[in-house]
Enzyme design. Structure first.
Site, PDB file in Angstrom:
ATOM      1  N   HIS A  83       3.709 -47.366  42.380  1.00  0.00           N
ATOM      2  CA  HIS A  83       4.641 -46.767  41.342  1.00  0.00           C
ATOM      3  C   HIS A  83       5.507 -47.761  41.991  1.00  0.00           C
ATOM      4  CE1 HIS A  83       6.341 -44.882  45.870  1.00  0.00           C
ATOM      5  NE2 HIS A  83       5.532 -45.268  45.609  1.00  0.00           N
TER       6      HIS A  83
ATOM      7  N   ASP B 175       9.045 -45.695  41.761  1.00  0.00           N
ATOM      8  CA  ASP B 175       9.943 -44.842  41.893  1.00  0.00           C
ATOM      9  C   ASP B 175      10.101 -44.611  43.491  1.00  0.00           C
ATOM     10  OD1 ASP B 175       7.514 -43.615  41.695  1.00  0.00           O
ATOM     11  OD2 ASP B 175       8.326 -41.459  42.022  1.00  0.00           O
TER      12      ASP B 175
ATOM     13  N   ASP C  84       7.733 -49.276  50.681  1.00  0.00           N
ATOM     14  CA  ASP C  84       7.208 -47.693  49.831  1.00  0.00           C
ATOM     15  C   ASP C  84       7.764 -48.056  47.845  1.00  0.00           C
ATOM     16  OD1 ASP C  84       5.558 -45.399  48.628  1.00  0.00           O
ATOM     17  OD2 ASP C  84       6.785 -44.323  50.112  1.00  0.00           O
TER      18      ASP C  84
ATOM     19  N   GLU D 290       5.834 -41.012  41.240  1.00  0.00           N
ATOM     20  CA  GLU D 290       5.355 -40.326  42.642  1.00  0.00           C
ATOM     21  C   GLU D 290       5.576 -39.940  43.397  1.00  0.00           C
ATOM     22  OE1 GLU D 290       2.716 -41.627  46.286  1.00  0.00           O
ATOM     23  OE2 GLU D 290       4.422 -41.891  45.995  1.00  0.00           O
ATOM     24  N   GLU D 291       6.690 -40.113  43.527  1.00  0.00           N
ATOM     25  CA  GLU D 291       7.648 -39.593  45.001  1.00  0.00           C
ATOM     26  C   GLU D 291       7.933 -38.014  44.716  1.00  0.00           C
ATOM     27  OE1 GLU D 291       7.276 -40.908  47.744  1.00  0.00           O
ATOM     28  OE2 GLU D 291       7.806 -43.055  47.772  1.00  0.00           O
TER      29      GLU D 291
ATOM     30  N   GLU E  22      -0.087 -49.244  48.073  1.00  0.00           N
ATOM     31  CA  GLU E  22       0.378 -48.327  49.157  1.00  0.00           C
ATOM     32  C   GLU E  22       0.399 -48.904  50.426  1.00  0.00           C
ATOM     33  OE1 GLU E  22       2.833 -45.384  48.657  1.00  0.00           O
ATOM     34  OE2 GLU E  22       2.052 -45.121  46.939  1.00  0.00           O
TER      35      GLU E  22
ATOM     36  N   HIS F 285      10.824 -44.754  53.161  1.00  0.00           N
ATOM     37  CA  HIS F 285      11.816 -43.647  53.299  1.00  0.00           C
ATOM     38  C   HIS F 285      12.862 -43.109  54.029  1.00  0.00           C
ATOM     39  CE1 HIS F 285       8.223 -41.016  50.382  1.00  0.00           C
ATOM     40  NE2 HIS F 285       8.383 -41.951  50.664  1.00  0.00           N
TER      41      HIS F 285
END
Length: 381
Positions: A70, A72, A103, A136-137, A165, A354
């Protein structure tokens, strides 16, 4: 075509401020690059979410290796807390800073670069598919599931899939994922009768039954774990009455629990258990308890075998570390891919994902590309 610089591609993607659900041009970068390398590209957009499908090689080939990831990212928080521009891809002392560096724009860049170099230099007897989502997030409703629906409608299929991931806790190469725990959330609303706290017999306080219920749930041992999974866990994550007064017994009280479960259970079996526990407490206290449940994903396992052996061998060859086969961590889009084909996950060290000042060692990006390149080479030999 010159080899693709996975570090430069990561930087190009990081500079796109693709905070869910915005794409901000990240998938366009990949679309243009893959198209120029001979990949057949298509959009699998749904409900305003952009999703990119790309295939090199014949459609429907029995040997079709897939990558999933992903572009996003989560919000940056307070930009003043960052020591580098959150979408600047600034490199200092061999480390790139920016939201999505770990990520997982570096993972997407690494597998896209590996795939392009591979098909350019040694076109395979088979096909390679890249399924890349912009959702995805967030709720993950219109992302990888939309890609899989598109593939089903177009008779496209992956034989196996690797999700890029971050999987390594501290050291490159130390862990890969062969499954994930299931995840579900339950919301409980207990309704009693409001009244004066000096006259509790004239009210029906919803808090004692709610406390009883949450205690029963939190202290219950769901299981002892299985061959490939740790014990399932249940956490009480919030309790609320919305009552600021000290002389009022509230009419309602609410609590929320989150369960991460192994292959001993299913979402349905745990839902039935939660409802039975709530019903028993409701009868015992003479109150009404409403239960609402959302199952985010079921537990799954890709049993150790050819796919995990292929990836583990390549990881050890490129990093010098034999990866542990794990099912730990939260959820990923592998929970959707597992219904399509066998799937495993391998990627970077995920310590900064994150966080403020999210970052990645640029050498790790190159190492990840080399690992993915070796996986492709070994798969198509």
């Amino acid at each position: 075509m010159q080899p693709v610089d996975s570090v430069a591609l990561t930087a190009d993607l990081v500079r796109c401020a693709s905070v869910t659900p915005e794409d901000a041009g990240a998938l366009d970068v990949l679309h243009d690059l893959l198209s120029s390398a001979g990949f057949d590209c298509a959009w699998a957009d749904r409900a305003g979410i952009r999703n990119l499908f790309a295939r090199f090689g014949p459609k429907g080939h029995a040997r079709t290796f897939g990558f999933n990831g992903h572009t996003d990212v989560v919000p940056i928080g307070n930009p003043d807390d960052w020591s580098a521009p959150p979408f600047g891809a600034e490199v200092r002392d061999g480390i790139m800073y920016g939201r999505g560096t770990t990520d997982m724009k570096s993972g997407v860049a690494a597998f896209a670069a590996a795939a392009i170099d591979f098909v350019t230099q040694t076109p395979p007897d088979g096909a390679i598919i890249l399924a890349i989502t912009g959702d995805e997030e967030g709720d993950a409703i219109d992302g990888t599931t939309a890609l899989l629906s598109y593939m089903d409608a177009q008779d496209e299929a992956m034989s196996v899939c690797l999700v890029g991931e971050p999987t390594c806790p501290e050291t490159m190469g130390e862990m890969m994922k062969i499954g994930r725990r299931g995840s579900m959330t339950a919301w409980f609303t207990v309704t009693g009768v409001q009244g004066h706290s000096a006259y509790p017999h004239r009210a029906k306080n919803p808090l004692p039954p709610l406390m009883r219920l949450t205690d029963k749930l939190a202290t219950h041992e769901l299981d002892k774990g299985t061959d490939h999974f740790d014990p399932s866990t249940l956490a009480v994550v919030t309790v609320d009455t919305g009552n600021p007064a000290t002389n009022v017994i509230p009419a309602q009280a609410r609590a929320t629990v989150n369960i991460r479960f192994n292959d001993t259970h299913s979402g349905d079996s745990l839902s039935a258990w939660l409802k039975a526990q709530a019903d028993a407490v409701a009868v015992g206290y003479g109150v009404d308890i409403e239960v609402n449940i959302k199952i985010s994903g079921e537990s799954f396992l890709t049993p150790p075998g050819p796919l995990s052996d292929l990836v583990a061998k390549a990881v050890e060859a490129e990093t010098g570390v034999a990866p542990v086969l794990s099912t730990s961590g939260g959820t990923s889009d592998a929970r959707f891919v597992k219904d399509h084909c066998p799937v495993v996950e391998f990627g970077l060290v995920g310590q900064s994902m994150h966080k403020v000042d999210e970052h990645v060692h640029v050498d790790h990006i190159r190492q990840l590309k080399s690992t993915y390149s070796r996986i492709l080479k070994d798969y198509f030999e």
